[in-house]
Design an enzyme around this catalytic site. Sequence first.
Site, short mmCIF file in Angstrom:
data_model
loop_
_atom_site.label_atom_id
_atom_site.label_comp_id
_atom_site.label_asym_id
_atom_site.label_seq_id
_atom_site.Cartn_x
_atom_site.Cartn_y
_atom_site.Cartn_z
N GLY A 155 -37.05 22.33 33.06
CA GLY A 155 -37.23 21.77 34.59
C GLY A 155 -35.86 21.86 35.06
O GLY A 155 -35.76 22.56 36.21
N CYS A 160 -35.97 -2.28 44.59
CA CYS A 160 -37.31 -2.72 44.18
C CYS A 160 -37.34 -4.09 43.55
O CYS A 160 -37.07 -5.11 43.92
CB CYS A 160 -38.06 -1.60 43.75
SG CYS A 160 -39.94 -1.68 43.91
N GLN A 208 -36.39 -8.29 44.38
CA GLN A 208 -37.30 -9.22 44.09
C GLN A 208 -36.69 -10.28 43.27
O GLN A 208 -36.64 -11.68 43.42
CB GLN A 208 -38.62 -8.86 43.52
CG GLN A 208 -39.54 -7.94 44.37
CD GLN A 208 -40.79 -7.34 43.80
OE1 GLN A 208 -41.06 -7.48 42.61
NE2 GLN A 208 -41.49 -6.49 44.58
N GLU A 225 -32.99 5.86 45.52
CA GLU A 225 -32.62 6.91 44.35
C GLU A 225 -33.31 8.15 44.50
O GLU A 225 -32.94 9.32 43.92
CB GLU A 225 -32.65 6.45 43.14
CG GLU A 225 -34.18 6.15 42.69
CD GLU A 225 -34.63 4.44 42.81
OE1 GLU A 225 -34.13 4.10 43.70
OE2 GLU A 225 -35.28 4.12 42.15
N HIS A 229 -36.78 2.69 46.97
CA HIS A 229 -36.22 3.57 46.19
C HIS A 229 -35.32 4.51 46.55
O HIS A 229 -35.66 5.69 46.92
CB HIS A 229 -37.16 3.92 45.14
CG HIS A 229 -37.99 3.12 44.32
ND1 HIS A 229 -37.54 2.70 43.03
CD2 HIS A 229 -39.07 2.51 44.42
CE1 HIS A 229 -38.29 1.80 42.56
NE2 HIS A 229 -39.43 1.78 43.32
N1 GLN Z 1 -43.17 -5.06 39.92
C1 GLN Z 1 -42.76 -5.00 41.22
C2 GLN Z 1 -44.03 -4.59 42.23
O1 GLN Z 1 -44.85 -4.17 41.85
C3 GLN Z 1 -41.42 -4.09 41.53
C4 GLN Z 1 -41.88 -2.50 41.48
C5 GLN Z 1 -40.81 -1.82 41.30
O2 GLN Z 1 -39.67 -2.03 41.01
N2 GLN Z 1 -41.04 -0.53 41.32
O3 GLN Z 1 -43.70 -4.98 43.36
#
Ligand code: GLN
Length: 546
Positions: free
Chosen positions: A17, A381, A385, A509, A507
């Site tokens: 890659g 992400c 949370q 990144e 994300h």
């Molecule tokens: N598990 C969490 C959700 O589904 C966070 C997902 C993640 O970090 N990509 O919302």
Amino acid sequence: MKYIFVTGGVVSSLGKGLAAASLGTLLEYRGLRVILQKFDPYLNVDPGTMSPFQHGEVYVLDDGAETDLDLGHYERFTDCVLSRLNNLTSGQVYEAVIKKERKGDYLGKTVQVIPHVTDEIKERIHAVAKASDVDVIITEIGGTTGDIEGLPFLEALRQFAHDVGHKNVAFIHVTLIPFIKAAGELKTKPTQQSVARLREIGIQPQIIICRSERPVEDDIREKISMFCNVERDAVIEFQDVKDSIYEAPLKLYEQRLDQIVCERLSLTTPEPDLTEWKAFVNRVIYPSQSVRIAVVGKYIELQDAYKSIYESLTHAGAANDCRVLLQKIDAEFIEENGPDSSLSGIDGVLIPGGFGDRGTEGKIAAAQYAREHGVPYLGLCLGMQIATIEFARNVCGLERANSTEFSKGTPHPVICLLEEQKGVKDMGATMRLGTWETHLKPGSKAAELYGQTQISERHRHRYEFNQNYRQQMEEAGLLISGNSPDGNLAEIIEVPNHPFFVAVQFHPEFHSKPMSPHPLFSGFVAAALQYRHTHQPHPQPQPEPV
Ligand code: GLN
């Protein structure tokens, strides 16, 4: 249109890659328009349902496709923006063929690997050609030559070269030249046999890229050239890069890979000007300062699970003239030993995405540590949370606040399932995926870093910030600085009066590139550097450079 096919020999994980992406870089600097594509012979429809232990990171595209991490290399090393067309798996091929069969599209014929499966594969190359305005398509075939599951792909490529004319196609074989210590020699036999397997199928590579730990001297080159039927200068040495994967295009340029490819395909272009790329590589390898960033996750022992995050930190480090020293910390270690043991002396804490409750309490403790000690925090992400749960518990006093992903019976479900997720039963491709717009609050850290108030970022999640707690959290001081355009989804949270506490539901990144580092990562690394300067001195550890 010209086509380059990259196959692999002897073993997997050879950096095919990276080689394909690096060739993309060189061709783009020659002024050609390039797109890359990956064929994966496994039967999963996409890697979205695979564990990171199996597959490493799942790379998400703008259109929401969950793809192989090599597509991350392609987007970082070139200007191409990829879509779901650019990653084809055997699972997709068979799914399409069987659907057509059920519809009666084959008009009573016996459905077979040749021609129906191979036609489906060839069709995908044409589809990419049609959808993208480019001069060259580079297609990488996953797996190793000789694998049973790879055969239909190789047969399809053989036919494809015949269909479009051999002069428009270049086959590159990336192979391992092992060094046998006892003999003190590099060995070419596995490569000869791997090329023989390709020839059995009817494919004769024109270029062989030799992955080796040692220099490939003339006698070895001659042997490979002789027994694999390739020109001597088309035997390309590709030693392990020492300091940064971004050296790879420069190494391949020294070996004239791009020149040989262009000659084979009759592409007339100027020599590439690699000044900008070289300058970037120098910034990566020779920075004048360093920072220590803790990545607190569940898959920290895996090299590839947080690939795009590590690359984004490299880009951000280069932009800040500093080396990012990674301290990869297992969240469960923090759970058992408390945050002080591993986080004291750290300049920034990053909590990446993740699924399932293992290690979450350790991540919450890490977020609390960062918030209370003024240590820069970037949550991605799941990392957002986690920050939300931490703030709810320890600032708002909502005891046992949690996400319903981790505790169904929590008294305070501050993170809960997205409305559209409630009836979802299938696991594959059903998350909130791909690029969605976010509106930023003017004056927030996010708005300052992005330099605008409307952004688009890639998502991959099922759970969200629970709007029933919005007011209470805001009154307690949380700044919800990014929201979906309708205002119904919290996309970014910040803790004001903290040097840098930013957590995002998306994300970032997946949007960072060497020449355009992502502003959130650059801001985070700059804040970590600032933290380090004000908390000097601390002893340097021996973590590996990213
Ligand atoms: N598990 C969490 C959700 O589904 C966070 C997902 C993640 O970090 N990509 O919302």
